[in-house]
Design a protein around this motif. Structure first.
Motif, PDB file in Angstrom:
ATOM      1  N   ALA A  98      32.473  12.017  40.289  1.00  0.00           N
ATOM      2  CA  ALA A  98      31.592  10.975  41.206  1.00  0.00           C
ATOM      3  C   ALA A  98      31.247   9.792  40.836  1.00  0.00           C
ATOM      4  O   ALA A  98      30.936   9.245  39.980  1.00  0.00           O
ATOM      5  CB  ALA A  98      30.884  11.268  42.139  1.00  0.00           C
ATOM      6  N   ALA A  99      30.889   9.092  41.824  1.00  0.00           N
ATOM      7  CA  ALA A  99      30.364   6.919  41.798  1.00  0.00           C
ATOM      8  C   ALA A  99      31.283   6.755  40.342  1.00  0.00           C
ATOM      9  O   ALA A  99      30.835   5.663  39.124  1.00  0.00           O
ATOM     10  CB  ALA A  99      28.747   7.458  40.590  1.00  0.00           C
ATOM     11  N   SER A 100      32.492   6.675  40.682  1.00  0.00           N
ATOM     12  CA  SER A 100      33.653   5.776  40.016  1.00  0.00           C
ATOM     13  C   SER A 100      33.898   6.363  38.625  1.00  0.00           C
ATOM     14  O   SER A 100      34.305   5.609  37.359  1.00  0.00           O
ATOM     15  CB  SER A 100      33.231   4.914  40.497  1.00  0.00           C
ATOM     16  N   ARG A 101      33.310   7.434  38.006  1.00  0.00           N
ATOM     17  CA  ARG A 101      33.176   7.869  36.803  1.00  0.00           C
ATOM     18  C   ARG A 101      34.741   8.259  36.242  1.00  0.00           C
ATOM     19  O   ARG A 101      35.095   8.995  36.829  1.00  0.00           O
ATOM     20  CB  ARG A 101      32.430   8.974  36.318  1.00  0.00           C
ATOM     21  N   GLY A 102      35.188   7.579  34.952  1.00  0.00           N
ATOM     22  CA  GLY A 102      36.409   8.092  34.467  1.00  0.00           C
ATOM     23  C   GLY A 102      37.109   7.158  35.550  1.00  0.00           C
ATOM     24  O   GLY A 102      38.739   7.190  35.106  1.00  0.00           O
ATOM     25  N   SER A 103      37.325   6.427  36.247  1.00  0.00           N
ATOM     26  CA  SER A 103      38.374   5.452  37.141  1.00  0.00           C
ATOM     27  C   SER A 103      38.028   4.006  37.026  1.00  0.00           C
ATOM     28  O   SER A 103      36.976   3.328  36.233  1.00  0.00           O
ATOM     29  CB  SER A 103      37.630   5.678  38.547  1.00  0.00           C
ATOM     30  N   ARG A 104      39.522   3.460  37.122  1.00  0.00           N
ATOM     31  CA  ARG A 104      39.330   1.965  36.385  1.00  0.00           C
ATOM     32  C   ARG A 104      41.021   1.555  37.147  1.00  0.00           C
ATOM     33  O   ARG A 104      41.583   2.510  37.288  1.00  0.00           O
ATOM     34  CB  ARG A 104      39.312   1.827  35.328  1.00  0.00           C
ATOM     35  N   ARG A 105      41.371   0.291  37.286  1.00  0.00           N
ATOM     36  CA  ARG A 105      42.139  -0.316  37.383  1.00  0.00           C
ATOM     37  C   ARG A 105      43.001  -0.372  36.370  1.00  0.00           C
ATOM     38  O   ARG A 105      42.127  -1.075  35.356  1.00  0.00           O
ATOM     39  CB  ARG A 105      41.574  -1.944  38.407  1.00  0.00           C
ATOM     40  N   ILE A 106      43.797  -0.857  36.167  1.00  0.00           N
ATOM     41  CA  ILE A 106      44.666  -1.006  35.332  1.00  0.00           C
ATOM     42  C   ILE A 106      46.132  -2.581  36.148  1.00  0.00           C
ATOM     43  O   ILE A 106      46.913  -2.063  37.421  1.00  0.00           O
ATOM     44  CB  ILE A 106      45.866  -0.449  34.494  1.00  0.00           C
ATOM     45  N   ASP A 107      45.942  -3.520  34.879  1.00  0.00           N
ATOM     46  CA  ASP A 107      47.129  -4.602  35.469  1.00  0.00           C
ATOM     47  C   ASP A 107      48.416  -4.696  34.349  1.00  0.00           C
ATOM     48  O   ASP A 107      49.285  -5.343  34.852  1.00  0.00           O
ATOM     49  CB  ASP A 107      46.355  -5.903  35.153  1.00  0.00           C
ATOM     50  N   THR A 108      48.294  -4.009  33.638  1.00  0.00           N
ATOM     51  CA  THR A 108      48.619  -3.510  32.302  1.00  0.00           C
ATOM     52  C   THR A 108      49.629  -2.138  31.774  1.00  0.00           C
ATOM     53  O   THR A 108      48.377  -1.307  31.915  1.00  0.00           O
ATOM     54  CB  THR A 108      49.924  -4.707  31.125  1.00  0.00           C
ATOM     55  N   GLU A 109      50.514  -1.539  31.619  1.00  0.00           N
ATOM     56  CA  GLU A 109      50.786  -0.615  31.171  1.00  0.00           C
ATOM     57  C   GLU A 109      50.286  -0.157  29.861  1.00  0.00           C
ATOM     58  O   GLU A 109      49.797   0.685  29.196  1.00  0.00           O
ATOM     59  CB  GLU A 109      52.723  -0.405  30.604  1.00  0.00           C
ATOM     60  N   ALA A 110      49.782  -1.336  28.653  1.00  0.00           N
ATOM     61  CA  ALA A 110      48.780  -0.992  27.845  1.00  0.00           C
ATOM     62  C   ALA A 110      47.726  -0.402  27.678  1.00  0.00           C
ATOM     63  O   ALA A 110      47.599   0.467  26.863  1.00  0.00           O
ATOM     64  CB  ALA A 110      49.365  -2.514  27.260  1.00  0.00           C
ATOM     65  N   GLU A 111      47.339  -0.888  29.221  1.00  0.00           N
ATOM     66  CA  GLU A 111      46.071  -0.031  29.860  1.00  0.00           C
ATOM     67  C   GLU A 111      46.148   1.037  29.918  1.00  0.00           C
ATOM     68  O   GLU A 111      44.888   1.748  30.162  1.00  0.00           O
ATOM     69  CB  GLU A 111      45.560  -1.164  30.612  1.00  0.00           C
ATOM     70  N   LEU A 112      47.201   2.010  30.133  1.00  0.00           N
ATOM     71  CA  LEU A 112      47.576   2.925  30.600  1.00  0.00           C
ATOM     72  C   LEU A 112      46.821   4.262  29.719  1.00  0.00           C
ATOM     73  O   LEU A 112      46.281   4.946  29.995  1.00  0.00           O
ATOM     74  CB  LEU A 112      48.713   3.255  30.893  1.00  0.00           C
ATOM     75  N   PRO A 113      47.260   4.244  28.507  1.00  0.00           N
ATOM     76  CA  PRO A 113      46.508   5.419  27.441  1.00  0.00           C
ATOM     77  C   PRO A 113      45.322   5.859  27.753  1.00  0.00           C
ATOM     78  O   PRO A 113      44.544   6.937  27.501  1.00  0.00           O
ATOM     79  CB  PRO A 113      47.032   4.794  26.298  1.00  0.00           C
ATOM     80  N   GLU A 114      44.341   4.751  27.493  1.00  0.00           N
ATOM     81  CA  GLU A 114      42.894   4.389  27.168  1.00  0.00           C
ATOM     82  C   GLU A 114      42.547   5.168  28.836  1.00  0.00           C
ATOM     83  O   GLU A 114      41.159   5.826  29.065  1.00  0.00           O
ATOM     84  CB  GLU A 114      42.319   3.516  26.945  1.00  0.00           C
ATOM     85  N   ALA A 115      42.896   4.364  30.064  1.00  0.00           N
ATOM     86  CA  ALA A 115      42.301   4.776  31.229  1.00  0.00           C
ATOM     87  C   ALA A 115      42.901   6.315  31.321  1.00  0.00           C
ATOM     88  O   ALA A 115      42.114   6.627  32.196  1.00  0.00           O
ATOM     89  CB  ALA A 115      43.142   4.255  32.176  1.00  0.00           C
ATOM     90  N   LEU A 116      44.339   6.501  31.556  1.00  0.00           N
ATOM     91  CA  LEU A 116      44.671   8.090  31.301  1.00  0.00           C
ATOM     92  C   LEU A 116      43.180   9.259  30.517  1.00  0.00           C
ATOM     93  O   LEU A 116      43.103  10.041  30.893  1.00  0.00           O
ATOM     94  CB  LEU A 116      45.884   8.096  30.722  1.00  0.00           C
ATOM     95  N   THR A 117      43.192   8.704  29.398  1.00  0.00           N
ATOM     96  CA  THR A 117      42.216   9.586  28.281  1.00  0.00           C
ATOM     97  C   THR A 117      40.488   9.603  28.867  1.00  0.00           C
ATOM     98  O   THR A 117      40.039  10.305  28.707  1.00  0.00           O
ATOM     99  CB  THR A 117      42.498   9.381  27.113  1.00  0.00           C
ATOM    100  N   ASP A 118      40.108   9.022  29.680  1.00  0.00           N
ATOM    101  CA  ASP A 118      38.767   8.009  30.018  1.00  0.00           C
ATOM    102  C   ASP A 118      38.973   9.069  31.859  1.00  0.00           C
ATOM    103  O   ASP A 118      37.964  10.150  31.512  1.00  0.00           O
ATOM    104  CB  ASP A 118      38.801   6.606  30.287  1.00  0.00           C
TER     105      ASP A 118
END
Length: 306
Positions: free
Chosen positions: A156-176
């Motif tokens: 809840a409260a957007s923990r572990g959530s984010r917008r990504i604009d490039t595929e390069a940001e995906l690994p870190e966002a996915l792990t989080d």
């Protein structure tokens, strides 16, 4: 001497700052208030009749406590003061109290389970898929395009959530996202733009009682962190009606037929869409403070009375 009259007991799940209003209101209603929180020094404990140091996410421990103390404290209800609909439903089911089935509570607490229902039932919601591996995530991103949202499944409260604009940001966002999900998975969701709202209702005997809509305000992009809200909404009556229709349909799709629920919605170019819908009242000082102050409505009192 006459018989000692026992007060009806209520378990309030959570005793942090945002649960204090519920604890105080329950006391004002003449209830015996049992507050639980894993923090033995929780601020709300000083206002409760009984303080119990239990992790509010630990449904089994709460069921054990409730069964053991049902008669002693005349337990007649349980209130999800935080994002713990599963614990509330588990206690209600164990004590034979009114509530939603545990499986419905689980569905309302898991973004993928709710998303599957809505997509199948034609409820307007951004497309999404659950993923485990980076390869799976890349495949979904390729399908839905960028930008997109990477979200925790059951936080809840957007923990572990984010917008990504490039595929390069995906690994870190996915792990989080996976690190903030009990499932060890994440949700890759279509990104839609628009203004966001919180829509709050309580359903009883088939009637969905409305407790208002607020306009949500965000900062800290690409992390969708709510920094405030306007209560009541400034939307037109017609737009509000469209949101209520969407949200009640989404609740029925999930199987929520009793008690409180609140939906996060977004007004897009395609029309109103629903993002998520937990079976609980709103947090963020919304149901606790701003709705009573701005409208005179008391969603917490109504839910606890129910």
């Amino acid at each position: 001497m006459g018989d000692i009259v026992k007060k009806d007991g209520i378990i309030i799940l959570g005793a942090g700052v945002m649960q204090i209003p519920a604890i105080k209101k329950a006391k004002d209603m003449g209830l015996f208030v049992i507050a639980t929180d894993k923090n033995a020094k929780a601020e709300g404990f000083k206002y409760a009749d009984l303080s119990v140091a239990l992790d509010i996410k630990d449904a089994a421990a709460h069921v054990e406590f409730a069964l053991k103390n049902r008669e002693k404290y005349n337990i007649k209800g349980v209130f999800a003061g935080a994002d713990v609909a599963i614990t509330a439903a588990s206690v209600s089911a164990a004590l034979g109290l009114p509530g939603i089935p545990v499986e419905v509570a689980e569905r309302s607490n898991n973004k993928w389970l709710m998303k599957q229902r809505w997509l199948a039932d034609g409820i307007a919601t951004p497309y999404a898929e659950e993923v485990t591996t980076l390869a799976q995530a890349k495949a979904v991103v390729k399908k839905i395009g960028l930008p997109c949202m990477v979200k925790a499944i059951d936080n809840a409260a957007s923990r572990g959530s984010r917008r990504i604009d490039t595929e390069a940001e995906l690994p870190e966002a996915l792990t989080d996202a996976k690190d903030h999900s009990t499932t060890g998975t994440a949700l890759i969701e279509e990104y839609v733009e628009g203004t966001e709202q919180s829509v709050e209702l309580i359903v009883h005997n088939g009637i969905h009682h409305r407790f208002g809509i607020v306009d949500r305000h965000f900062g800290f992009q690409p992390f969708p962190i709510e920094v405030g809200h306007t209560n009541p909404t400034r939307l037109t009556h017609e737009t509000q009606e469209s949101l209520y229709r969407l949200v009640t349909g989404a609740a029925k799709s999930l199987g929520i037929g009793f008690g409180p629920y609140k939906a996060d919605t977004i007004l897009t170019k395609k029309g109103p869409m629903i993002l998520e819908l937990p079976a609980r009242l709103s947090g963020g000082f919304h149901s606790q403070y701003t709705t009573p102050l701005s409208t005179g409505l008391e969603p917490q009192i109504a839910a606890m009375a129910l």
